[in-house]
Design a protein around this motif. Structure first.
Motif, short mmCIF file in Angstrom:
data_model
loop_
_atom_site.label_atom_id
_atom_site.label_comp_id
_atom_site.label_asym_id
_atom_site.label_seq_id
_atom_site.Cartn_x
_atom_site.Cartn_y
_atom_site.Cartn_z
N GLN A 27 0.54 -1.64 0.07
CA GLN A 27 -0.34 0.03 -0.14
C GLN A 27 0.47 1.04 0.20
OE1 GLN A 27 -0.06 -1.86 2.46
NE2 GLN A 27 0.12 -1.31 4.06
N ASP A 28 2.21 1.08 0.52
CA ASP A 28 2.80 2.23 0.25
C ASP A 28 3.75 2.57 -0.44
OD1 ASP A 28 2.48 3.34 3.04
OD2 ASP A 28 3.45 1.78 3.88
N PHE B 180 4.56 -1.76 -6.36
CA PHE B 180 4.36 -3.18 -6.87
C PHE B 180 3.80 -3.72 -7.82
CE2 PHE B 180 0.84 -5.77 -4.89
CZ PHE B 180 1.28 -6.99 -4.29
N LEU B 181 3.20 -3.20 -8.48
CA LEU B 181 2.63 -3.73 -9.51
C LEU B 181 3.06 -3.74 -10.96
CD1 LEU B 181 -0.70 -1.48 -8.82
CD2 LEU B 181 -0.90 -3.39 -9.14
N ASP B 182 4.28 -2.76 -11.25
CA ASP B 182 5.25 -2.88 -11.70
C ASP B 182 6.04 -4.27 -12.42
OD1 ASP B 182 4.35 -0.18 -12.98
OD2 ASP B 182 6.11 0.57 -12.32
N ARG B 183 6.78 -4.68 -11.00
CA ARG B 183 7.23 -5.80 -10.68
C ARG B 183 6.34 -7.57 -10.53
NH1 ARG B 183 11.55 -7.03 -7.18
NH2 ARG B 183 11.75 -8.86 -7.77
N VAL C 67 -6.09 3.17 -0.99
CA VAL C 67 -5.22 2.43 -0.97
C VAL C 67 -4.72 1.63 0.29
CG1 VAL C 67 -2.79 1.44 -2.32
CG2 VAL C 67 -4.59 3.54 -3.56
N GLY C 68 -5.00 0.82 1.07
CA GLY C 68 -4.66 0.99 2.16
C GLY C 68 -4.74 -0.47 2.65
N ILE D 282 -5.69 -9.77 -3.16
CA ILE D 282 -3.96 -9.07 -3.17
C ILE D 282 -3.45 -10.67 -2.66
CG2 ILE D 282 -2.07 -7.67 -2.95
CD1 ILE D 282 -4.41 -6.14 -3.72
N GLU D 283 -3.27 -10.25 -1.14
CA GLU D 283 -2.82 -10.64 -0.10
C GLU D 283 -3.29 -11.55 1.26
OE1 GLU D 283 -1.11 -8.51 2.20
OE2 GLU D 283 -2.37 -7.88 0.69
#
Ligand SMILES: Nc1ncnc2c1ncn2[C@@H]1O[C@H](COP(=O)(O)OP(=O)(O)O)[C@@H](O)[C@H]1O
Ligand SMILES: [Mg+2]
Length: 233
Positions: free
Chosen positions: A9-10, A15-18, A87-88, A208-209
């Motif tokens: 979230q930070d 994260f998404l690019d990876r 986004v949290g 997500i997780e």
């Protein structure tokens, strides 16, 4: 498989690019990057609502200050609100304000947020979780908050109880999964809370997780293994 990405979230773009880079290398990523991207921003709740799902009533704001908090309480005709990041995760950066406990005059949330009326059912009854593996219901959990808390996460002393949903509540959770804009995520956790009307409303649909509560779902491992095998096959 996404593991303990508990600070995404930070760093959402990184994260998404990876994830997309992994998928671009031909690696099967579960849940897939497009699902994760959709799920990382809680504005997906608006889309679910447009698709006919009952969600917790929410105001979407670019920021929030003292006056906005009061205005939100007026809009919802309520005494207490919860303010969360769009986004949290994990209840981090979340606030609860009441008419008696407002933010200080100069305080700002400082980011895009979402505001909801405080649902007393979360404290009195708990939050309901429905786990779905490959689109099929696996098991349910009732999550309760510690005395004096309203956040049910274990970080705040929350604890889990066994929960066998009745047909009406299960049907509500299943209809949320059916309303997702993509087919059968490998794993999906629907978190719901009861509205004053008695209906369950979606608090979040986590893909997500999410913690999948294996203790409450002894068949979880087998179901996951079968779903993964099905995808690899
Ligand atoms: N509208 C609400 N009324 C009462 N409690 C809430 C409300 N929204 C959130 N909470 C509490 O805060 C916790 C965290 O909020 P949630 O929306 O699940 O965000 P996240 O888990 O992604 O941080 C919930 O599990 C619940 O205990
Ligand atoms: Mg949650």
């Amino acid at each position: 498989m996404l593991g303990t990405a508990w600070d995404y979230q930070d760093h959402p773009d990184e994260f998404l690019d990876r994830l997309e880079a992994l998928a671009g290398m031909g690696i099967a990523v579960c849940n897939p990057p497009d699902v994760v991207r959709w799920n990382a921003d809680k504005r997906y709740l608006r889309e679910l609502e447009e698709r006919g799902v009952t969600t917790v009533p929410t105001l979407w704001l670019d920021d929030l200050n003292h006056a906005d908090a009061l205005e939100a309480m007026d809009d919802f005709a309520c005494e207490r609100i919860v303010v969360k990041r769009q986004v949290g995760a994990g209840g981090l950066g979340q606030h609860s304000f009441s008419r008696a406990q407002l933010p200080a005059e100069g305080w700002r949330m400082g980011r895009a947020c979402m505001v909801q009326p405080f649902l007393s059912s979360v404290v009195e009854e708990g939050e309901y979780t429905f786990l779905f593996i490959d689109g099929a219901f696996s098991h349910g959990v009732l999550k309760r908050a510690a005395e004096g808390e309203y956040r049910i996460q274990s970080l705040y002393g929350g604890y889990e109880c066994d929960f066998e949903p009745d047909a009406a509540d299960l049907a509500r959770a299943q209809s949320v999964v059916a309303s997702l804009p993509f087919d059968r995520p490998l794993y999906c956790r629907i978190d719901m809370a009861r509205l004053p009307s008695g209906d369950l409303a979606v608090m979040e649909a986590e893909m997500i997780e999410p913690y999948l509560y294996p203790q409450q779902g002894p068949e979880l491992g087998k179901r996951m293994a079968e779903a993964i095998l099905g995808r690899l096959g």
